[in-house]
Motif scaffolding. Structure first.
Motif, PDB file in Angstrom:
ATOM      1  N   VAL A 110       0.813  -1.227   0.036  1.00 15.42           N
ATOM      2  CA  VAL A 110       0.144  -0.006  -0.057  1.00 15.42           C
ATOM      3  C   VAL A 110       0.816   1.142  -0.054  1.00 15.42           C
ATOM      4  O   VAL A 110       0.487   2.381  -0.703  1.00 15.42           O
ATOM      5  CB  VAL A 110      -0.990  -0.107   1.236  1.00 15.42           C
ATOM      6  CG1 VAL A 110      -1.631   1.217   1.235  1.00 15.42           C
ATOM      7  CG2 VAL A 110      -1.875  -0.972   1.115  1.00 15.42           C
ATOM      8  N   SER A 111       1.929   1.143   0.887  1.00 15.45           N
ATOM      9  CA  SER A 111       2.813   2.379   1.041  1.00 15.45           C
ATOM     10  C   SER A 111       3.695   2.734  -0.500  1.00 15.45           C
ATOM     11  O   SER A 111       4.023   3.792  -0.717  1.00 15.45           O
ATOM     12  CB  SER A 111       3.715   2.359   1.980  1.00 15.45           C
ATOM     13  OG  SER A 111       4.659   1.330   1.776  1.00 15.45           O
ATOM     14  N   GLY A 112       3.965   1.431  -1.127  1.00 23.79           N
ATOM     15  CA  GLY A 112       4.869   1.640  -2.143  1.00 23.79           C
ATOM     16  C   GLY A 112       6.179   1.896  -1.913  1.00 23.79           C
ATOM     17  O   GLY A 112       6.998   2.129  -2.547  1.00 23.79           O
ATOM     18  N   ARG A 113       6.647   1.447  -0.649  1.00 26.30           N
ATOM     19  CA  ARG A 113       8.096   1.829  -0.216  1.00 26.30           C
ATOM     20  C   ARG A 113       8.755   0.573  -0.468  1.00 26.30           C
ATOM     21  O   ARG A 113       8.061  -0.673  -0.416  1.00 26.30           O
ATOM     22  CB  ARG A 113       8.078   2.267   1.387  1.00 26.30           C
ATOM     23  CG  ARG A 113       7.221   3.769   1.542  1.00 26.30           C
ATOM     24  CD  ARG A 113       7.472   3.846   3.027  1.00 26.30           C
ATOM     25  NE  ARG A 113       8.874   4.109   3.487  1.00 26.30           N
ATOM     26  CZ  ARG A 113       9.145   4.346   4.792  1.00 26.30           C
ATOM     27  NH1 ARG A 113       8.362   4.369   5.723  1.00 26.30           N
ATOM     28  NH2 ARG A 113      10.412   4.454   5.114  1.00 26.30           N
ATOM     29  N   LEU A 114       9.982   0.485  -0.444  1.00 29.15           N
ATOM     30  CA  LEU A 114      10.808  -0.562  -0.587  1.00 29.15           C
ATOM     31  C   LEU A 114      11.442  -0.925   0.686  1.00 29.15           C
ATOM     32  O   LEU A 114      12.137   0.078   1.435  1.00 29.15           O
ATOM     33  CB  LEU A 114      12.184  -0.567  -1.715  1.00 29.15           C
ATOM     34  CG  LEU A 114      11.535  -0.356  -3.094  1.00 29.15           C
ATOM     35  CD1 LEU A 114      12.648   0.204  -4.060  1.00 29.15           C
ATOM     36  CD2 LEU A 114      10.480  -1.350  -3.478  1.00 29.15           C
ATOM     37  N   PRO A 115      11.515  -2.154   1.188  1.00 26.42           N
ATOM     38  CA  PRO A 115      12.676  -2.561   2.306  1.00 26.42           C
ATOM     39  C   PRO A 115      14.073  -2.338   2.045  1.00 26.42           C
ATOM     40  O   PRO A 115      14.249  -2.075   0.957  1.00 26.42           O
ATOM     41  CB  PRO A 115      12.224  -4.103   2.608  1.00 26.42           C
ATOM     42  CG  PRO A 115      11.741  -4.496   1.211  1.00 26.42           C
ATOM     43  CD  PRO A 115      11.237  -3.325   0.273  1.00 26.42           C
ATOM     44  N   GLU A 116      14.817  -2.130   3.031  1.00 27.49           N
ATOM     45  CA  GLU A 116      16.138  -1.787   2.987  1.00 27.49           C
ATOM     46  C   GLU A 116      16.899  -2.933   2.163  1.00 27.49           C
ATOM     47  O   GLU A 116      17.601  -2.578   1.239  1.00 27.49           O
ATOM     48  CB  GLU A 116      16.973  -1.536   4.118  1.00 27.49           C
ATOM     49  CG  GLU A 116      18.439  -0.895   4.133  1.00 27.49           C
ATOM     50  CD  GLU A 116      18.411   0.348   3.552  1.00 27.49           C
ATOM     51  OE1 GLU A 116      19.406   0.626   2.930  1.00 27.49           O
ATOM     52  OE2 GLU A 116      17.255   1.136   3.782  1.00 27.49           O
ATOM     53  N   ARG A 117      16.489  -4.229   2.662  1.00 25.23           N
ATOM     54  CA  ARG A 117      17.005  -5.223   1.818  1.00 25.23           C
ATOM     55  C   ARG A 117      15.794  -5.822   1.027  1.00 25.23           C
ATOM     56  O   ARG A 117      14.779  -5.895   1.486  1.00 25.23           O
ATOM     57  CB  ARG A 117      17.842  -6.258   2.711  1.00 25.23           C
ATOM     58  CG  ARG A 117      19.098  -5.675   3.059  1.00 25.23           C
ATOM     59  CD  ARG A 117      19.677  -6.687   4.255  1.00 25.23           C
ATOM     60  NE  ARG A 117      19.018  -6.656   5.604  1.00 25.23           N
ATOM     61  CZ  ARG A 117      19.158  -7.264   6.696  1.00 25.23           C
ATOM     62  NH1 ARG A 117      20.132  -8.407   6.685  1.00 25.23           N
ATOM     63  NH2 ARG A 117      18.679  -7.150   7.686  1.00 25.23           N
ATOM     64  N   THR A 118      16.223  -6.689  -0.029  1.00 27.63           N
ATOM     65  CA  THR A 118      15.147  -7.618  -0.452  1.00 27.63           C
ATOM     66  C   THR A 118      14.865  -8.660   0.519  1.00 27.63           C
ATOM     67  O   THR A 118      15.706  -9.108   1.337  1.00 27.63           O
ATOM     68  CB  THR A 118      16.091  -8.585  -1.735  1.00 27.63           C
ATOM     69  OG1 THR A 118      16.175  -7.422  -2.785  1.00 27.63           O
ATOM     70  CG2 THR A 118      14.940  -9.427  -2.476  1.00 27.63           C
ATOM     71  N   LEU A 119      13.670  -9.081   0.526  1.00 22.17           N
ATOM     72  CA  LEU A 119      12.910  -9.978   1.579  1.00 22.17           C
ATOM     73  C   LEU A 119      12.705 -10.966   0.784  1.00 22.17           C
ATOM     74  O   LEU A 119      12.155 -11.185  -0.563  1.00 22.17           O
ATOM     75  CB  LEU A 119      11.750  -9.351   2.224  1.00 22.17           C
ATOM     76  CG  LEU A 119      11.766  -7.889   2.976  1.00 22.17           C
ATOM     77  CD1 LEU A 119      10.427  -7.411   3.449  1.00 22.17           C
ATOM     78  CD2 LEU A 119      13.012  -7.793   3.922  1.00 22.17           C
ATOM     79  N   LYS A 120      12.995 -12.200   1.442  1.00 20.16           N
ATOM     80  CA  LYS A 120      12.584 -13.335   0.868  1.00 20.16           C
ATOM     81  C   LYS A 120      11.753 -14.122   1.986  1.00 20.16           C
ATOM     82  O   LYS A 120      12.293 -14.360   3.014  1.00 20.16           O
ATOM     83  CB  LYS A 120      13.705 -14.491   0.630  1.00 20.16           C
ATOM     84  CG  LYS A 120      14.243 -14.266  -0.893  1.00 20.16           C
ATOM     85  CD  LYS A 120      14.969 -15.291  -1.557  1.00 20.16           C
ATOM     86  CE  LYS A 120      15.532 -14.553  -2.857  1.00 20.16           C
ATOM     87  NZ  LYS A 120      16.367 -15.717  -3.833  1.00 20.16           N
TER      88      LYS A 120
END
Length: 344
Positions: free
Chosen positions: A203-213
């Motif tokens: 919803v926020s369109g923000r990216l986490p600092e690292r790629t999440l799996k």
């Protein structure tokens, strides 16, 4: 900080709880997880064991793993008795008393389902003088099928066979004061928290600092859920229920941060960072030690993964029985995951 939608999480939790998924019988619920991830805009893949991996691109290419499990306690048909009753074998570790008088479903391999009830072999105090004293163990328990059966032949004619899975009625209740009581909050409440994080990111369109799996496993209750994880994961946060009672400090409104369980201590740096973030975000939390507990992170470490690992989750009362937690604990778990995922 991304916003965590409590209503979304509890609605998804209700869907998970309504889907039978004893360990090894998780195709249906894996599809529910895949469909929900796709709705949020994330790609998924299936592992050979039947688990689901959801990938969330991050600002950097290095990987943070988050695991939770959708498999639950249950049973399997061990034998069909001459009187048509079912003898069952447990899937997962629970007290036999906790399923006495429970409603259940028998799932045949050709797709049929039948209702039943778990009973001691001496089910009536009006008939058996020693009914109260009989030990509740596998040999003394059976399932009465809600069909017209009086013999093994009758039960076989329904298509029920040795090896068919059995799921317990979750008896879910969602209360206005925020409590949720149900079987299988271990670990469907944890999965709901993980999806609270995913929904907030979407919803926020923000990216986490690292790629999440995100690793959603399907064999945790029998000990090898996340024994395989993608080799590019260097840190793994297992999200699973926190226990409550005895000398433990957590309550049903808290996020559990587990410092040590039966597999040994969790990573010092990760655990310390999670405590620091919980304080910073004013998330109600408790640090506890669970000597009779193991997690997907335990399985990953025992499986040979060269990772740092930590364990958090909503505190659940009466684990592996008639469980209860509070929406505050689920939302707090999602918020703590978000704080960790968004840190530089």
């Amino acid at each position: 900080m991304i916003s965590i939608a409590r209503e979304y999480m509890t609605d998804f939790l209700m869907k998970l709880l309504a889907t039978p998924s004893p360990s090894g019988f998780c195709e249906r619920i894996a599809s529910v997880v895949e469909d929900e991830a796709a709705t949020l805009g994330y790609k998924t893949e299936r592992t050979p064991k039947g688990g689901v991996i959801v990938t969330v691109p991050g600002k950097r290419g290095d990987i943070l793993g988050i695991s939770a499990h959708v498999d639950t306690l249950g049973g399997m048909v061990r034998a069909i008795k001459p009187n048509g009753m079912i003898r069952f074998t447990p899937i997962g570790g629970y007290m036999m008393q906790s399923v006495e008088n429970e409603y259940c479903r028998i799932h045949t391999r050709d797709g049929r389902e039948y209702e039943g009830t778990v009973l001691p072999v001496k089910p009536s105090v009006h008939v058996y003088g020693d009914a109260r004293d009989m030990k509740r163990e596998e040999a003394n328990m059976e399932i009465r099928i809600d069909e017209i059966v009086a013999s093994k032949t009758d039960t076989l004619a329904l298509g029920i066979s040795v090896g068919d899975f059995i799921s317990w009625d979750p008896r879910t209740r969602r209360l206005e004061n925020g409590y949720i009581k149900s079987r299988h909050l271990d670990d469907k409440a944890g999965v709901a928290a993980v999806f609270g994080l995913l929904q907030g990111l979407s919803v926020s369109g923000r990216l986490p600092e690292r790629t999440l799996k995100i690793v959603i496993s399907v064999y945790e209750e029998v000990g090898h859920g996340a024994s395989y994880i993608p080799s590019d994961i260097r840190e793994l946060i297992a999200v699973d229920m926190g226990a409550m009672g005895d000398d433990l400090s957590g309550t049903e409104k808290d996020v559990s941060i587990c410092a040590k369980d039966s597999s040994g201590p969790y990573d010092y740096g990760m655990t310390s960072k999670l405590i620091e973030l919980a304080k910073r975000e004013r998330i109600s939390y408790a640090v506890d030690v669970y000597p009779q507990y193991g997690s997907d992170a335990s399985a990953a470490l025992r499986g040979g993964s060269n990772i740092r690992a930590a364990l958090i989750g909503p505190v659940v009362h009466a684990s592996h029985g008639m469980e209860r937690t509070h929406v505050q604990a689920i939302a707090g778990t999602a918020s703590l995951l978000a704080a960790y995922a968004m840190q530089a």
